[in-house]
Design an enzyme around this catalytic site. Structure first.
Site, PDB file in Angstrom:
ATOM      1  N   LYS A  77      -3.656   4.822 -13.406  1.00  0.00           N
ATOM      2  CA  LYS A  77      -4.154   5.783 -12.422  1.00  0.00           C
ATOM      3  C   LYS A  77      -4.429   7.153 -13.040  1.00  0.00           C
ATOM      4  O   LYS A  77      -5.359   7.857 -12.627  1.00  0.00           O
ATOM      5  CB  LYS A  77      -3.182   5.901 -11.259  1.00  0.00           C
ATOM      6  CG  LYS A  77      -3.113   4.644 -10.390  1.00  0.00           C
ATOM      7  CD  LYS A  77      -2.236   4.844  -9.170  1.00  0.00           C
ATOM      8  CE  LYS A  77      -2.175   3.578  -8.325  1.00  0.00           C
ATOM      9  NZ  LYS A  77      -1.376   3.785  -7.084  1.00  0.00           N
ATOM     10  N   MET A 236       7.840   2.561   1.054  1.00  0.00           N
ATOM     11  CA  MET A 236       6.556   2.212   0.449  1.00  0.00           C
ATOM     12  C   MET A 236       6.574   0.852  -0.241  1.00  0.00           C
ATOM     13  O   MET A 236       5.524   0.232  -0.426  1.00  0.00           O
ATOM     14  CB  MET A 236       6.142   3.285  -0.560  1.00  0.00           C
ATOM     15  CG  MET A 236       5.651   4.566   0.051  1.00  0.00           C
ATOM     16  SD  MET A 236       4.949   5.620  -1.250  1.00  0.00           S
ATOM     17  CE  MET A 236       4.595   7.093  -0.317  1.00  0.00           C
TER      18      MET A 236
END
EC number: 1.1.1.25
Length: 299
Positions: A77, A236
């Site tokens: 990322k 999450m």
């Protein structure tokens, strides 16, 4: 049941990929294939294993092959962020990107849909409680990349206040200061800091575990007074069974959720960025949940 197709080259079909290392576990191909099937779109989506240190070369090859865009997962990322020519506000704040758009002029546009996906999932669950996300404040556990990726989305969603708790207090305060720099009121502290320590509004609290604790079977211990003000608890991480964090909070009676919805809704956002079309994420989420349970059953 969802399926993940092979993707032979066909230049008449829009082609997208997810890039990571490892990547075999990714459910993104199944999710996006289901999105395309709903909308009867000619779209193919595949996994791409990029060598460590070879992200840039992988992207160059994909662009040359006519791929129109990519999702990006660990550990690339930051590489995706650095490679982009144009950055969305979410990617700029997170300093990381999970969605790339390969433009016809050769430029690369980058976005980060993680936070937006989280907010969409939180909003749908709060709606069942008669609440809206903009009526709430967020307590976020963790101050790493996953947490940073959500702050801009909280601000865009109109969250009243963000409190960041982390084992390393300095990181929590640093992220809170960055949030305040984009006009999201915020504060940071250690995991055991009670809500009375902060000057926070009286709005309902949504607790989000953005730490990696559930991956290690750990449970972050926060001050119990937070649960007295909470209306929803969200981890999450996701699995076939409730995460350790969710299990530890069963006695509170609070609504608890894992992060599978976040995965599907962030994919919905990426799909919208690429195609301009919005699939039914809830329909896909039901299928993905079934897929997760089925995989767990055979392991």
């Amino acid at each position: 049941m969802l399926s993940t197709p092979n993707c032979p080259v066909d230049h008449r079909i829009e082609r997208y990929v997810v890039i990571g290392n490892p990547i075999a576990h990714s459910m993104s191909p199944a999710i996006h294939t289901d999105f395309a099937a709903q909308l009867e779109m000619p779209l193919q989506y595949a996994r791409v294993l990029a060598p460590l240190g070879g992200f840039k070369q992988t992207v160059r090859a994909l662009k040359a092959a006519g791929v129109q865009g990519a999702n990006v997962t660990v550990p690339f990322k930051l590489d995706a962020f650095g490679l982009a020519d144009v950055l969305s506000p979410a990617a700029q704040f997170a300093q990381a990107a999970n969605t790339l758009i390969f433009q016809a002029d050769g430029s690369i546009h980058a976005d980060n849909t993680d936070g937006g996906g989280l907010c969409r999932d939180l909003s749908r669950q709060l709606k069942t409680l008669g609440l809206q996300l903009e009526q709430c404040q967020v307590l976020m556990i963790g101050a790493g990349g996953a947490a940073s990726g959500c702050v801009a989305a909280f601000h865009a969603a109109g969250v009243h206040h963000l409190t960041v708790l982390n084992r390393t207090v300095g990181k929590a305060r640093e992220l809170a200061e960055r949030a305040e720099a984009i006009d999201l009121p915020a504060a940071g502290g250690s995991l055991d800091t009670p809500p009375s320590h902060f000057e926070i509004p009286g709005a309902p609290v949504v607790i989000v575990n953005a730490s990696s604790s559930s991956l290690n079977g750990d449970v972050p211990l926060i001050h119990p007074a937070w649960f007295e003000r909470a209306v929803l608890v969200y981890d999450m991480m996701y699995a076939a069974q409730p995460t350790p964090f969710m299990q530890a909070l069963e006695s509170t009676g609070l609504p608890c959720s894992d992060g599978l919805g976040m995965l599907v809704f962030q994919a919905q956002l990426a799909f919208e960025v690429w195609t301009g079309q919005s699939p039914n994420a809830l329909e896909t989420l039901t299928k993905v949940r079934q897929l997760v349970l089925a995989k767990a059953a055979v392991q």
